[in-house]
Design a protein around this motif. Structure first.
Motif, mmCIF file in Angstrom:
data_model
loop_
_atom_site.group_PDB
_atom_site.id
_atom_site.type_symbol
_atom_site.label_atom_id
_atom_site.label_comp_id
_atom_site.label_asym_id
_atom_site.label_seq_id
_atom_site.Cartn_x
_atom_site.Cartn_y
_atom_site.Cartn_z
ATOM 1 N N ARG A 1 0.889 -1.204 -0.029
ATOM 2 C CA ARG A 1 -0.072 0.056 -0.092
ATOM 3 C C ARG A 1 0.968 1.173 -0.235
ATOM 4 N NH1 ARG A 1 -1.687 -2.140 5.485
ATOM 5 N NH2 ARG A 1 -0.406 -1.067 6.986
ATOM 6 N N GLU A 2 0.378 2.278 -0.610
ATOM 7 C CA GLU A 2 1.095 3.503 -0.665
ATOM 8 C C GLU A 2 1.226 4.261 0.742
ATOM 9 O OE1 GLU A 2 2.525 4.978 -3.400
ATOM 10 O OE2 GLU A 2 1.954 3.106 -4.469
ATOM 11 N N PRO A 3 2.380 4.754 0.833
ATOM 12 C CA PRO A 3 2.707 5.669 2.204
ATOM 13 C C PRO A 3 1.731 6.885 2.248
ATOM 14 C CG PRO A 3 4.413 5.875 0.827
ATOM 15 C CD PRO A 3 3.545 4.964 0.001
ATOM 16 N N TRP A 4 1.693 7.281 3.411
ATOM 17 C CA TRP A 4 0.867 8.331 3.563
ATOM 18 C C TRP A 4 1.524 9.805 2.986
ATOM 19 C CZ3 TRP A 4 1.110 6.000 8.735
ATOM 20 C CH2 TRP A 4 0.199 5.546 9.320
ATOM 21 N N GLN A 5 0.774 10.624 2.428
ATOM 22 C CA GLN A 5 1.418 11.690 1.807
ATOM 23 C C GLN A 5 1.204 12.750 2.791
ATOM 24 O OE1 GLN A 5 3.298 11.693 -0.806
ATOM 25 N NE2 GLN A 5 2.896 9.267 -0.985
ATOM 26 N N VAL B 1 4.015 14.290 21.135
ATOM 27 C CA VAL B 1 4.784 14.034 19.958
ATOM 28 C C VAL B 1 4.207 12.473 19.540
ATOM 29 C CG1 VAL B 1 6.846 13.129 21.192
ATOM 30 C CG2 VAL B 1 7.031 13.634 18.610
ATOM 31 N N VAL B 2 4.116 12.242 18.364
ATOM 32 C CA VAL B 2 3.749 10.988 17.714
ATOM 33 C C VAL B 2 4.949 10.215 17.204
ATOM 34 C CG1 VAL B 2 2.027 9.680 16.447
ATOM 35 C CG2 VAL B 2 1.314 11.873 17.377
ATOM 36 N N VAL B 3 4.917 8.951 17.573
ATOM 37 C CA VAL B 3 5.853 8.104 17.120
ATOM 38 C C VAL B 3 5.397 7.062 15.818
ATOM 39 C CG1 VAL B 3 8.007 6.839 17.118
ATOM 40 C CG2 VAL B 3 7.476 8.486 18.965
ATOM 41 N N SER B 4 5.731 7.033 14.670
ATOM 42 C CA SER B 4 4.882 6.313 13.696
ATOM 43 C C SER B 4 5.717 5.694 12.941
ATOM 44 C CB SER B 4 3.689 7.072 12.978
ATOM 45 O OG SER B 4 3.151 6.239 12.249
ATOM 46 N N LYS B 5 5.310 4.043 12.217
ATOM 47 C CA LYS B 5 5.823 3.874 10.884
ATOM 48 C C LYS B 5 5.135 4.604 9.820
ATOM 49 C CE LYS B 5 7.079 -0.738 12.749
ATOM 50 N NZ LYS B 5 6.428 -2.365 12.607
ATOM 51 N N HIS B 6 5.867 4.728 8.508
ATOM 52 C CA HIS B 6 5.256 5.331 7.340
ATOM 53 C C HIS B 6 4.514 4.225 6.631
ATOM 54 C CE1 HIS B 6 6.045 8.280 3.814
ATOM 55 N NE2 HIS B 6 4.972 8.578 4.494
ATOM 56 N N SER B 7 3.485 3.815 7.357
ATOM 57 C CA SER B 7 2.807 2.589 6.886
ATOM 58 C C SER B 7 1.813 2.732 5.623
ATOM 59 C CB SER B 7 2.122 1.867 7.997
ATOM 60 O OG SER B 7 3.033 1.673 9.070
ATOM 61 N N GLY B 8 1.024 3.835 5.849
ATOM 62 C CA GLY B 8 -0.108 4.292 4.932
ATOM 63 C C GLY B 8 -1.252 3.397 5.405
ATOM 64 N N GLY B 9 -2.457 3.703 4.594
ATOM 65 C CA GLY B 9 -3.633 2.890 4.989
ATOM 66 C C GLY B 9 -4.673 3.870 5.863
ATOM 67 N N ALA B 10 -5.889 3.528 5.823
ATOM 68 C CA ALA B 10 -6.811 4.441 6.379
ATOM 69 C C ALA B 10 -6.911 3.985 8.031
ATOM 70 C CB ALA B 10 -8.048 4.560 5.698
ATOM 71 N N ALA B 11 -6.763 2.814 8.400
ATOM 72 C CA ALA B 11 -6.942 2.401 9.504
ATOM 73 C C ALA B 11 -6.231 3.098 10.643
ATOM 74 C CB ALA B 11 -6.669 0.782 9.611
ATOM 75 N N THR B 12 -5.002 3.571 10.429
ATOM 76 C CA THR B 12 -4.340 4.039 11.674
ATOM 77 C C THR B 12 -3.883 5.661 11.233
ATOM 78 O OG1 THR B 12 -2.444 3.320 10.644
ATOM 79 C CG2 THR B 12 -3.534 2.017 12.338
ATOM 80 N N GLU B 13 -4.720 6.383 10.094
ATOM 81 C CA GLU B 13 -4.205 7.495 9.792
ATOM 82 C C GLU B 13 -4.819 8.560 10.605
ATOM 83 O OE1 GLU B 13 -4.236 10.091 5.698
ATOM 84 O OE2 GLU B 13 -5.613 8.311 5.786
ATOM 85 N N ALA B 14 -5.741 8.478 11.618
ATOM 86 C CA ALA B 14 -6.477 9.336 12.285
ATOM 87 C C ALA B 14 -5.526 10.011 13.254
ATOM 88 C CB ALA B 14 -7.808 8.938 13.003
ATOM 89 N N LYS B 15 -4.612 9.452 13.634
ATOM 90 C CA LYS B 15 -3.497 9.930 14.476
ATOM 91 C C LYS B 15 -2.848 11.024 13.987
ATOM 92 C CE LYS B 15 -0.166 6.528 13.159
ATOM 93 N NZ LYS B 15 0.478 5.090 13.398
ATOM 94 N N PRO C 1 4.604 17.436 16.262
ATOM 95 C CA PRO C 1 5.445 16.742 15.200
ATOM 96 C C PRO C 1 5.035 15.258 15.308
ATOM 97 C CG PRO C 1 6.565 17.146 17.225
ATOM 98 C CD PRO C 1 5.336 17.957 17.347
ATOM 99 N N VAL C 2 5.544 14.593 14.234
ATOM 100 C CA VAL C 2 5.329 13.100 14.077
ATOM 101 C C VAL C 2 6.859 12.758 13.591
ATOM 102 C CG1 VAL C 2 4.357 11.247 12.944
ATOM 103 C CG2 VAL C 2 2.962 13.268 13.322
ATOM 104 N N VAL C 3 7.361 12.010 14.626
ATOM 105 C CA VAL C 3 8.585 11.108 14.253
ATOM 106 C C VAL C 3 8.330 10.078 13.608
ATOM 107 C CG1 VAL C 3 10.611 10.381 15.385
ATOM 108 C CG2 VAL C 3 9.736 12.091 16.280
ATOM 109 N N MET C 4 8.913 9.858 12.354
ATOM 110 C CA MET C 4 8.291 8.930 11.447
ATOM 111 C C MET C 4 9.479 7.666 11.083
ATOM 112 S SD MET C 4 5.389 8.393 9.773
ATOM 113 C CE MET C 4 4.663 10.080 9.025
ATOM 114 N N LEU C 5 9.269 6.442 11.554
ATOM 115 C CA LEU C 5 10.377 5.616 10.987
ATOM 116 C C LEU C 5 10.339 5.377 9.356
ATOM 117 C CD1 LEU C 5 12.600 3.695 11.935
ATOM 118 C CD2 LEU C 5 10.738 1.887 12.224
#
Length: 257
Positions: free
Chosen positions: A96-100, A186-200, A210-214
């Motif tokens: 799946r495409e990563p978030w933009q 601060v939020v720590v996240s993977k750059h996963s993509g997908g709607a299920a966890t995008e609300a954060k 800020p979002v620290v993105m792995l």
């Protein structure tokens, strides 16, 4: 008829599994809930590296291997490609495409855990949404920080860490409440993509956090790569229709002979 082995563990993979047949196999690592309502077989556990997976492909007569694991499951994806080559089995992948990023987003990409810790040094209330990875670091939390760690299953925390067992999809309202309850900064996240966890990410944008993105691992090339499950299923239907037609034609020729 093509027999499929689906490597899963994601919501996208589960949707594909619901369209498989009784001779197909859905494989899970076993870290989450094992579905018991699928039309296909379900296999839980590892294969023993690429060699073990290749033996399984050959022994089970698998014609097509579909890698629909998490975008960060780089080792499993690499094993799938090696095993497919060894067994002479076609390998497809769903990525799946990563978030933009949008206007107002403050995303800070890091390559690994040490860089992540450095990026978090100025903050006191991080929300980790990396799965189980932070659990092995709960005894090394800096004195000025209080962590909130969200993963699939509940685990004990400690005086400086609250561990939440929860599964998406997560709503905007529930994420807002979580951020407020724990005073997240601060939020720590993977750059996963997908709607299920995008609300954060929406809540972080609303609050100017800020979002620290792995960063994602490099994509591994397969015979075919799909960006969504619907496209993959359409290709699978076409493949099976072609195989079925070929089987009928071959049988017809034999009968005529």
């Amino acid at each position: 008829m093509k027999r499929v082995l689906l490597l899963g563990g994601t919501g996208d993979a589960l949707k594909i599994a619901r369209h498989l047949g009784r001779n197909d196999v859905y494989s899970l690592a076993g870290l989450g809930r094992v579905p018991d309502d699928l039309p296909c077989r379900v296999r839980v556990g590892g294969f023993g590296g690429p060699e073990g997976l290749a033996r399984y492909l050959e022994g089970e007569g698998i014609d097509l291997l579909i890698d629909a694991t998490h975008p960060y499951a780089a080792r499993m994806s690499a094993n799938a490609v090696v095993a497919g080559r060894q067994a002479g089995v076609t390998v497809w992948s769903l990525r799946r495409e990563p978030w933009q990023a949008r206007a107002g987003d403050d995303w800070r990409f890091v390559p690994d855990w040490p860089a992540m810790c450095e990026a978090l040094a100025a903050f006191s209330r991080p929300l980790f949404t990396l799965g189980r990875a932070p659990l092995s670091h709960l005894d090394a939390i800096p004195a000025h920080q209080r962590w909130v760690v969200r993963c699939l299953d509940e685990h004990p925390g400690n005086a400086q860490a609250t561990v939440i067992g929860a599964r998406g999809p997560f709503t905007l309202e529930s994420e807002r409440a979580l951020f407020t309850r724990h005073d997240i900064d601060v939020v720590v996240s993977k750059h996963s993509g997908g709607a299920a966890t995008e609300a954060k990410l929406d809540v972080a944008r609303e609050r100017g956090l800020p979002v620290v993105m792995l960063a994602r691992p490099a994509a591994i090339e397969t015979d075919r790569t799909f960006g969504c499950g619907a496209t993959l299923l359409a290709a699978l239907d076409t493949l099976r229709d072609t195989a079925s037609a070929h089987h009928i034609q071959t049988a017809s020729r034999r009968n005529e002979a």
